[in-house]
Design an enzyme around this catalytic site. Structure first.
Site, PDB file in Angstrom:
ATOM      1  N   HIS A  19       0.819  -1.208   0.000  1.00  0.00           N
ATOM      2  CA  HIS A  19       0.000   0.000   0.000  1.00  0.00           C
ATOM      3  C   HIS A  19       0.858   1.265   0.000  1.00  0.00           C
ATOM      4  CE1 HIS A  19      -3.272   2.504   2.221  1.00  0.00           C
ATOM      5  NE2 HIS A  19      -3.631   2.369   0.948  1.00  0.00           N
ATOM      6  N   GLU A  46       0.501  -0.248  -4.728  1.00  0.00           N
ATOM      7  CA  GLU A  46      -0.611   0.687  -4.911  1.00  0.00           C
ATOM      8  C   GLU A  46      -0.087   2.055  -4.590  1.00  0.00           C
ATOM      9  OE1 GLU A  46      -4.121   3.079  -3.220  1.00  0.00           O
ATOM     10  OE2 GLU A  46      -2.125   2.684  -2.417  1.00  0.00           O
ATOM     11  N   ASP A  48      -1.324   6.595  -4.896  1.00  0.00           N
ATOM     12  CA  ASP A  48      -2.390   7.565  -5.167  1.00  0.00           C
ATOM     13  C   ASP A  48      -1.874   8.655  -6.088  1.00  0.00           C
ATOM     14  OD1 ASP A  48      -4.140   6.421  -3.023  1.00  0.00           O
ATOM     15  OD2 ASP A  48      -2.505   7.138  -1.743  1.00  0.00           O
ATOM     16  N   HIS A  61      -1.533  11.512  -1.267  1.00  0.00           N
ATOM     17  CA  HIS A  61      -2.833  11.017  -0.805  1.00  0.00           C
ATOM     18  C   HIS A  61      -3.780  12.144  -0.411  1.00  0.00           C
ATOM     19  CE1 HIS A  61      -5.724   9.438   2.165  1.00  0.00           C
ATOM     20  NE2 HIS A  61      -5.636   8.291   1.498  1.00  0.00           N
ATOM     21  N   GLU A 121      -4.295   4.465  -8.038  1.00  0.00           N
ATOM     22  CA  GLU A 121      -5.546   5.041  -7.548  1.00  0.00           C
ATOM     23  C   GLU A 121      -5.640   6.500  -7.967  1.00  0.00           C
ATOM     24  OE1 GLU A 121      -6.454   4.822  -3.299  1.00  0.00           O
ATOM     25  OE2 GLU A 121      -8.038   6.320  -3.613  1.00  0.00           O
TER      26      GLU A 121
HETATM   27  O1  G3P Z   1      -6.641   1.628  -2.993  1.00  0.00           O
HETATM   28  C1  G3P Z   1      -6.799   1.156  -1.707  1.00  0.00           C
HETATM   29  C2  G3P Z   1      -6.657   2.245  -0.678  1.00  0.00           C
HETATM   30  O2  G3P Z   1      -5.481   2.956  -0.943  1.00  0.00           O
HETATM   31  C3  G3P Z   1      -7.829   3.175  -0.653  1.00  0.00           C
HETATM   32  O3  G3P Z   1      -7.813   4.106   0.374  1.00  0.00           O
HETATM   33  O4  G3P Z   1      -7.380   6.267   1.407  1.00  0.00           O
HETATM   34  O5  G3P Z   1      -5.628   4.545   1.453  1.00  0.00           O
HETATM   35  O6  G3P Z   1      -6.160   5.712  -0.661  1.00  0.00           O
HETATM   36  P1  G3P Z   1      -6.682   5.200   0.650  1.00  0.00           P
HETATM   37 MG    MG Z   2      -4.910   4.639  -2.096  1.00  0.00          MG
END
Ligand code: G3P
Ligand code: MG
Length: 253
Positions: A19, A46, A48, A61, A121
């Protein structure tokens, strides 16, 4: 044919994904985090992506700079030239002092060099949903050209996903949800998504079966203990996103 069927094998991507690049072990959404995830054996990350004030896609993020940089103000009002001067690593630990907010193209370059797959994302600042979906999809199409496994684009914003679909319909999409809404099937069909990306707490075995029976893959976030990860994998969950890179290592099964 549905988008999921056209996509082929339900989840031809890594099953365990780090993440925000390196989970909690590195400052989120930095190149250092991506390198760390890769060095620990993760084959997928993953992160953002948001648009800077000048429209450049960058990894971050929050809509504001406060939590993860030494700057202040809104990302969407700050041009990349200013963002690039900020420290995005010191808040995490001394070891990562000097990390910067990466441009999306630099992050893709690194992923491709390291052979990493990505779940990108789309994280639009409020009011920039359409523009972000459009820009990130266009950039993704160019930057990952020729890759055997281009990323899955995901978003909580259905507007961003619809914009991504219109400019790059061939890129697989995942609908991100905290809770699974009653009309999830309709949303998935309308946006031609291949996967439902949900908070693992929203899932149970019955729902997991329904999602699979409807032809969609399941990505569960953010799973930070090995027992829960194993339970979800046992249910057939296709992908686990974790912040706990040691407890939920890349070989978890
Ligand atoms: O994509 C999974 C997760 O990253 C979604 O929530 O707020 O951590 O971007 P967040
Ligand atoms: Mg995310």
């Amino acid at each position: 044919m549905s988008a999921a069927a056209a996509h082929g094998r339900r989840w031809p991507y890594p099953k365990i994904v780090a993440h925000r690049g390196g989970g909690k072990l590195a400052p989120e959404n930095t190149l250092g985090a991506i390198r760390l995830g890769a060095s620990m054996g993760f084959r997928g990350v993953e992160f953002d992506v948001m648009l800077a004030g000048c429209g450049t896609p960058v990894l971050i993020h929050d809509e504001t700079l406060r939590r993860t940089t030494n700057g202040r103000g809104d990302v969407a009002r700050t041009p990349y030239g200013e963002l690039a001067k900020l420290d995005a690593g010191a808040w995490h630990s001394r070891a990562f002092r000097g990390e910067t907010i990466p441009r999306y193209d630099d992050a893709v370059g690194l992923c491709r060099d390291l052979g990493l797959w990505a779940n990108v994302e789309i994280k639009p600042a409020t009011g920039f949903e359409r523009r972000s979906g459009d820009a990130v999809a266009r950039a993704t199409r160019e930057l990952w050209r020729g890759s055997a496994h281009p990323p899955v684009l995901s978003s909580f914003s259905t507007v961003a996903l619809a914009a991504a679909r219109s400019v790059a319909p061939e890129l697989p999409r995942g609908l991100l949800v905290g809770r699974i809404p009653p009309h999830w099937q309709e949303l998935m069909r309308d946006l031609e998504c291949v996967a439902l990306h949900c908070n693992y707490r929203a899932l149970n075995l019955r729902l997991a079966r329904q999602i699979h029976d409807a032809g969609y893959a399941i990505l569960a976030w953010t799973v930070n203990d090995a027992r829960t990860a194993r339970k979800l994998l046992h249910w057939g969950v296709d992908c686990i996103v974790t912040d706990a890179l040691v407890r939920v290592g890349p070989g978890t099964r």
